[in-house]
Structure formats: C-alpha cells, structure tokens
Design a protein around this motif. Sequence first.
Motif, short mmCIF file in Angstrom:
data_model
loop_
_atom_site.label_atom_id
_atom_site.label_comp_id
_atom_site.label_asym_id
_atom_site.label_seq_id
_atom_site.Cartn_x
_atom_site.Cartn_y
_atom_site.Cartn_z
N ASP A 18 32.72 -14.86 -11.39
CA ASP A 18 31.66 -14.73 -10.38
C ASP A 18 30.47 -13.96 -10.94
OD1 ASP A 18 33.08 -16.12 -8.47
OD2 ASP A 18 33.66 -14.35 -7.31
N GLU A 21 28.73 -15.79 -13.66
CA GLU A 21 28.29 -17.10 -13.19
C GLU A 21 28.83 -18.22 -14.07
OE1 GLU A 21 24.04 -16.84 -12.76
OE2 GLU A 21 24.18 -15.29 -11.24
N ARG A 43 25.66 -6.47 -16.40
CA ARG A 43 26.80 -7.25 -15.89
C ARG A 43 28.12 -6.54 -16.21
NH1 ARG A 43 25.39 -12.85 -14.02
NH2 ARG A 43 23.21 -12.97 -14.53
#
Length: 83
Positions: A18, A21, A43
């Motif tokens: 998630d 991505e 991230r």
Amino acid sequence: MPTITDERRAIIREIICDILELEDDEVTDTSLFIDDHGADSLRAIEILASLEKEFGITIEQSELSEMVNLERVYKVVAEAPGR
C-alpha cells in the motif's frame, strides 16, 4: 531468533505494498525497496510508523537502515518490543 506468523507476514506485505503503491506480485521477500521499487526515506518512515501502529510495537529509528526488504522487515518486527 524470534519467528513471525504467516498472518503477520501477510499484514506486513499488505502495508508495504500500500505504502509503496505496488501490486502484491511486484514485491518478493528479497526485492529491495529502494533499488527495485524506488522507495525513499519518507516512505520508509511511513512503513515504520504503520507497523508500530498495526502491531503495537516500538521500532527504533536506527532499524530503518535494516528494513531494506520484506525479509528484513519480518525480522525487525519479530524482534521489536511490544505486545
């Protein structure tokens, strides 16, 4: 070395996919988040925070450098203090 359940492995994979991505089949246990998937430090921090929240654990910021792929994330989560 502490072990991690298949259920936790699946949750970790889902969180990482998630945040990065990516589709599930794009990530292997050994594919590198930065080199293979273009992840950045923001991230990585997001992954760390999500794992802490999901599992009620504490992961030291210094562990970020260890969290380079799923295999290493499983190890960090398994060894993290918490419930």
